[in-house]
Scaffold this motif. Sequence first.
Motif, PDB file in Angstrom:
ATOM      1  N   VAL A  18      10.704  -4.327   2.229  1.00  0.00           N
ATOM      2  CA  VAL A  18      11.417  -4.586   3.522  1.00  0.00           C
ATOM      3  C   VAL A  18      10.048  -4.482   4.646  1.00  0.00           C
ATOM      4  O   VAL A  18      10.130  -5.292   5.434  1.00  0.00           O
ATOM      5  CB  VAL A  18      12.504  -3.530   3.926  1.00  0.00           C
ATOM      6  N   ILE A  19       9.339  -3.385   4.417  1.00  0.00           N
ATOM      7  CA  ILE A  19       8.244  -3.228   5.436  1.00  0.00           C
ATOM      8  C   ILE A  19       7.285  -4.563   5.236  1.00  0.00           C
ATOM      9  O   ILE A  19       6.797  -4.815   6.245  1.00  0.00           O
ATOM     10  CB  ILE A  19       7.470  -1.951   5.102  1.00  0.00           C
ATOM     11  N   THR A  61      16.982  -8.295   5.791  1.00  0.00           N
ATOM     12  CA  THR A  61      16.546  -8.609   4.471  1.00  0.00           C
ATOM     13  C   THR A  61      17.525  -9.070   3.295  1.00  0.00           C
ATOM     14  O   THR A  61      17.469  -9.771   2.739  1.00  0.00           O
ATOM     15  CB  THR A  61      15.558  -7.519   3.857  1.00  0.00           C
ATOM     16  N   ILE A  62      18.537  -8.020   3.344  1.00  0.00           N
ATOM     17  CA  ILE A  62      19.847  -8.423   2.559  1.00  0.00           C
ATOM     18  C   ILE A  62      20.459  -9.749   3.012  1.00  0.00           C
ATOM     19  O   ILE A  62      20.616 -10.525   2.007  1.00  0.00           O
ATOM     20  CB  ILE A  62      20.847  -7.215   2.602  1.00  0.00           C
ATOM     21  N   LEU A  63      20.512 -10.127   4.342  1.00  0.00           N
ATOM     22  CA  LEU A  63      21.158 -11.266   4.738  1.00  0.00           C
ATOM     23  C   LEU A  63      20.350 -12.382   4.263  1.00  0.00           C
ATOM     24  O   LEU A  63      20.893 -13.724   3.924  1.00  0.00           O
ATOM     25  CB  LEU A  63      21.326 -11.374   6.173  1.00  0.00           C
ATOM     26  N   LYS A  64      19.230 -12.327   4.518  1.00  0.00           N
ATOM     27  CA  LYS A  64      18.094 -13.499   4.194  1.00  0.00           C
ATOM     28  C   LYS A  64      18.195 -13.809   2.784  1.00  0.00           C
ATOM     29  O   LYS A  64      18.205 -14.833   2.134  1.00  0.00           O
ATOM     30  CB  LYS A  64      16.749 -13.081   4.405  1.00  0.00           C
ATOM     31  N   TYR A  65      18.336 -12.543   1.860  1.00  0.00           N
ATOM     32  CA  TYR A  65      18.195 -12.704   0.398  1.00  0.00           C
ATOM     33  C   TYR A  65      19.670 -13.423   0.029  1.00  0.00           C
ATOM     34  O   TYR A  65      19.655 -14.172  -1.113  1.00  0.00           O
ATOM     35  CB  TYR A  65      18.330 -11.548  -0.308  1.00  0.00           C
ATOM     36  N   LEU A  66      20.860 -12.993   0.902  1.00  0.00           N
ATOM     37  CA  LEU A  66      22.215 -13.706   0.267  1.00  0.00           C
ATOM     38  C   LEU A  66      21.945 -15.019   0.902  1.00  0.00           C
ATOM     39  O   LEU A  66      22.517 -15.983  -0.105  1.00  0.00           O
ATOM     40  CB  LEU A  66      23.067 -13.056   1.066  1.00  0.00           C
ATOM     41  N   GLN A  67      21.364 -15.512   1.731  1.00  0.00           N
ATOM     42  CA  GLN A  67      21.426 -16.944   2.368  1.00  0.00           C
ATOM     43  C   GLN A  67      20.349 -17.780   1.386  1.00  0.00           C
ATOM     44  O   GLN A  67      20.894 -18.921   0.915  1.00  0.00           O
ATOM     45  CB  GLN A  67      20.713 -16.913   3.551  1.00  0.00           C
TER      46      GLN A  67
END
Length: 311
Positions: free
Chosen positions: A48-49, A302-308
């Motif tokens: 994430v960082i 980061t999680i939203l970007k990964y899900l997209q």
Amino acid sequence: MTTGNHSSITEFILLGLSADPHIQALLFVLFLKIYVLTLLGNLLIILVIHTDSNLHTPMYFFLSHLSFQDLFYSSVTVPKMLENLLSQRKVISVEGCMAQVFFVFATTGIEACLLSVMAYDRYAAICHPLLYRQVMRKQLCVRLVWGSWVVAFLNALINILLALDLDFCEVQTIHHYSCELPSLFPLSCSDVSTNAAMLLFSALLHAIGTCLLIFFSYTRIVSTILSISSTTGRSKAFSTCSSHLTAVILFYGSAILRYLMPTSGSPLELILSIQYSVITPLVNPLIYSLKNKEVKAALRRTILKYLQCLR
């Protein structure tokens, strides 16, 4: 087996945890879960960082290195402990033991140095906010991190070189789940006074040096926070330090007590060792993610970007 000849001793027996097979099975499951969560938590913080540009600041630069250090730290002792929990013969070779002693000492030192560096970073941010970017330049941050590793490894190297000259008696049992330098002294037929003195000097010098930096940093930080007239401002300033202060108390409280208390294989000694070598690497990412709004927001992004990306 010849007394006074350390070359005749090829392995040590680690008897730090329970001998009951049922309890060992439970401990294996527990510590395996802790280890997996430690790896996942710290890897997530590092990811994430490095991927979120909003976290490209000195504070999070140091946090990413602390997470990397915690990965390294937990991997020094936990895998061997898990192996021994499933083994009939809970042994470690002399060479493996010495390597573990070295890396336990080094990683403990790195953690202490990084925590003190992070305290200085919070001091610069709160006490000198207008000069923060100028003071905490990227070059200085990189040097502080490298300096932490160099100092800790040199400190560990001096102590392990002295330990390599120890002669070990026929008693091979270490009442611990891992090899730490204080646990080896009772097994030696040699005079360990020099080793014990160097260990005490190193531990005190390292602990006092880093603790003083943390103490003086937080003395100035508290003074500055109390001078802020706005209650909201004081709360916001303190919240930027609370995560770091929690990590400092957890680590230093257990590590200092462990290295200053006599080696006896007591339950308290084992609990303190588990606290700073197993639990602290697990809770550090939780402390910094659960108590930090910026990290939580970055985690969501980061999680939203990964899900997209999966869609």
